[in-house]
Design a protein around this motif. Structure first.
Motif, short mmCIF file in Angstrom:
data_model
loop_
_atom_site.label_atom_id
_atom_site.label_comp_id
_atom_site.label_asym_id
_atom_site.label_seq_id
_atom_site.Cartn_x
_atom_site.Cartn_y
_atom_site.Cartn_z
N UNK A 103 0.43 -1.38 -0.30
CA UNK A 103 0.04 -0.21 -0.03
C UNK A 103 0.94 1.17 -0.61
N UNK A 104 0.98 1.99 -1.12
CA UNK A 104 2.02 3.16 -1.27
C UNK A 104 1.74 4.67 -0.38
N UNK A 105 -0.04 4.09 -0.08
CA UNK A 105 -0.10 5.42 1.01
C UNK A 105 0.20 5.39 2.92
N UNK A 106 1.40 4.22 3.07
CA UNK A 106 1.81 4.02 4.65
C UNK A 106 3.56 3.70 4.46
N UNK A 107 4.30 4.56 3.17
CA UNK A 107 5.35 5.11 3.62
C UNK A 107 6.24 5.90 2.57
N UNK A 108 6.70 6.72 2.91
CA UNK A 108 6.65 8.40 1.54
C UNK A 108 7.52 7.51 0.29
N UNK A 109 7.20 8.20 -0.41
CA UNK A 109 7.96 8.19 -1.56
C UNK A 109 9.69 7.70 -1.90
N UNK A 110 9.68 6.46 -2.64
CA UNK A 110 11.22 6.47 -2.32
C UNK A 110 12.12 5.21 -1.69
N UNK A 111 11.33 4.43 -1.01
CA UNK A 111 11.65 3.07 0.35
C UNK A 111 11.73 2.28 -0.79
N UNK A 112 10.17 1.62 -0.92
CA UNK A 112 9.74 0.36 -0.93
C UNK A 112 9.35 0.55 -3.36
N UNK A 113 9.82 -0.23 -2.99
CA UNK A 113 9.54 -0.88 -5.24
C UNK A 113 8.56 -0.83 -5.53
N UNK A 114 7.35 -0.17 -6.15
CA UNK A 114 5.80 0.42 -6.06
C UNK A 114 5.37 -1.13 -6.28
N UNK A 115 5.58 -2.46 -6.70
CA UNK A 115 5.25 -3.69 -7.60
C UNK A 115 4.73 -4.29 -6.47
N UNK A 116 3.07 -5.24 -7.40
CA UNK A 116 2.21 -5.68 -5.70
C UNK A 116 3.20 -7.03 -5.60
N UNK A 117 4.71 -7.26 -5.85
CA UNK A 117 5.14 -8.46 -6.24
C UNK A 117 5.64 -7.92 -5.20
N UNK A 118 6.35 -6.86 -4.12
CA UNK A 118 7.81 -6.30 -3.69
C UNK A 118 7.48 -6.80 -2.41
N UNK A 119 6.11 -7.20 -1.49
CA UNK A 119 6.71 -7.64 -0.51
C UNK A 119 6.10 -8.98 0.03
N UNK A 120 7.18 -9.84 0.33
CA UNK A 120 6.62 -11.09 0.34
C UNK A 120 7.50 -11.72 1.66
N UNK A 121 6.80 -13.15 2.09
CA UNK A 121 7.15 -13.41 3.47
C UNK A 121 7.25 -15.18 4.20
N UNK A 122 7.19 -15.19 4.36
CA UNK A 122 7.51 -16.60 4.57
C UNK A 122 7.47 -17.17 6.18
N UNK A 123 6.92 -18.29 6.85
CA UNK A 123 6.26 -18.53 7.66
C UNK A 123 7.25 -19.59 8.11
N UNK A 124 7.44 -19.88 9.23
CA UNK A 124 8.83 -21.20 9.52
C UNK A 124 8.18 -21.71 10.93
N UNK A 125 8.40 -22.88 10.71
CA UNK A 125 8.41 -24.24 12.10
C UNK A 125 10.06 -24.42 12.45
N UNK A 126 10.74 -23.65 14.10
CA UNK A 126 12.01 -24.23 13.64
C UNK A 126 11.71 -24.35 15.47
N UNK A 127 11.81 -25.93 15.49
CA UNK A 127 11.14 -26.82 16.80
C UNK A 127 9.94 -25.97 17.39
N UNK A 128 9.56 -25.92 18.39
CA UNK A 128 8.36 -25.03 19.12
C UNK A 128 8.43 -24.06 18.59
N UNK A 129 9.01 -23.39 18.57
CA UNK A 129 8.78 -21.67 17.68
C UNK A 129 7.98 -21.92 16.14
#
Length: 419
Positions: free
Chosen positions: A264-290
């Motif tokens: 969402x471009x509204x949530x940070x100033x210009x010049x910080x983040x690539x504007x692509x919809x695919x610019x933000x990615x995440x991975x959730x991992x199981x590290x033992x019980x964590x």
């Protein structure tokens, strides 16, 4: 058109709080699709995707606004605004007479919009606009539109001196570009117009300095028949930005979920983040019980290298929102944090977006369709700018409407081979 307005008409009405509103077309759906200009006694707004050159006006001081109302909308609209302000009318349709000032104002509003919302993206192949080149053309346009402003200090867009001072580093490159461009071409005419107007603006503001003295000397001399210099030689980037250059955050652990977040471009100033919809990615991992989440956000090529508090906001299974601090490494903002995932949960529902605390207005309605429409607009304007860069002469100087490409768009369309 606005309800009740016909072709070539605007609706003038007075609100309960005394604000007078002038409407001649559809309103923009969101901040991302609205160009805004603070002027004397009012705020003007244009729908970026609609191409309207007559703005909507929210007038809070009709007396101050009279200095420009007639010059933007015509005398009948100015008279109707006065009648509404003094209580003689509440709602009226009035013929409008668009003027050259209306076109220049629309262009200035669009230029400020471009400085904030231009969707520069390595991933999407949309080059960034050179900020100094854009800034100098905005300075020239602001000077051209001085009738919109007065001496009060509540108009942040009346900033000629600041724009010239902040962006004068590009003057020498613009002079070289002008000297090397065929004199009868549209680009040469635009360059000369901007340079002469910047000189007038700087002189009126009492500005001086080596760059401005060089500009005045160049304008006073006959234009030389110089060797052609391609814009790529003047504005090409010189940095070590390389897409996807970073190392993985962690290794090991079992991946339990991964996805793409909301950019969402509204949530940070210009010049910080690539504007692509695919610019933000995440991975959730199981590290033992964590359970841990890793976040990667493709950085804008101009993203600050100094430490800033950019963060990702994470929400699991409609629970409370938490934040993951991010830091920049080459071309990626990255961070990780523990996740609060119930025991036995194998497919958590994760929402994630990127923000800058203190700047962030908070999550709003998903605007993916608006952002895609803006990418389409940017690509169309870059194609027009590339055509405008050709040396063929024009029969007349380019007009001041929003459709004419900015110099920064021409430079972007012809210099950034990395895109």
């Amino acid at each position: 058109m606005a309800p009740g307005a016909g072709e070539g008409e605007v609706v003038v009405s007075c609100g309960e709080d005394g604000t007078v509103r002038v409407v001649g077309g559809p309103a923009a759906a969101s901040d991302v699709t609205r160009a805004v200009l603070d002027v004397a006694g009012a705020v003007l707004a244009w729908p970026v995707l609609g191409g309207a050159e007559l703005p909507t006006a929210e007038i809070h001081d009709a007396a101050r606004a009279q200095q420009w109302l007639w010059a933007v909308y015509g005398e009948q609209v100015a008279a109707a605004v006065h009648a509404c302000a003094v209580g003689e009318l509440a709602h009226v349709r009035v013929p409008a007479e668009p003027t050259p000032l209306a076109g220049s104002a629309a262009r200035l509003g669009f230029g400020h919009w471009s400085a904030r919302w231009w969707p520069a993206s390595q991933l999407d192949g949309i080059p960034a606009l050179q900020p100094d080149v854009l800034g100098l053309e905005l300075a020239a346009l602001t000077h051209t539109c001085q009738q919109l402003f007065d001496t009060d200090d509540d108009q942040p867009d009346d900033c000629v001196a600041e724009l010239v001072g902040d962006h004068e580093a590009a003057l020498d490159a613009l002079i070289q570009w002008w000297h090397s461009t065929p004199p009868s071409s549209g680009t040469a005419l635009r360059l000369e117009s901007v340079l002469r107007t910047v000189d007038d603006a700087a002189d009126g503001a009492g500005l001086d300095g080596e760059a401005l003295r060089h500009l005045r000397a160049a304008l006073d001399r006959p234009r030389p028949d110089g060797t052609r210099v391609e814009a790529i030689a003047l504005f090409a980037r010189h940095d070590d930005y390389a897409l996807a250059a970073g190392e993985p955050l962690v290794t090991g652990g079992r991946v339990i979920a991964r996805g793409v977040g909301i950019n969402d471009w509204r949530r940070y100033p210009p010049g910080f983040v690539d504007a692509s919809e695919a610019a933000v990615s995440w991975t959730a991992r199981a590290l033992g019980a964590r359970r841990q989440i890793e976040v990667e956000v493709v950085a804008h090529i101009a993203a600050p290298v100094a430490e800033v508090p950019l963060a990702a906001e994470v929400r699991v299974n409609d629970g409370p929102r938490s934040r993951v601090p991010l830091s920049r490494r080459v071309d990626v903002w990255s961070g990780r944090a523990d996740l609060d995932v119930p025991a036995g949960e194998t497919e958590p529902r994760i929402e994630l977006g990127v923000l800058l605390p203190g700047f962030d207005p908070g999550p709003g309605p998903e605007g993916g369709a608006d952002r895609e429409a803006i990418r389409t607009l940017a690509r169309r304007r870059l194609a027009t700018a590339a055509a405008a860069a050709q040396p063929e002469p024009l029969d007349s100087p380019p007009h001041n409407g929003t459709s004419a490409p900015f110099l920064a768009e021409i430079a972007a369309a012809t210099t950034d081979e990395d895109y």
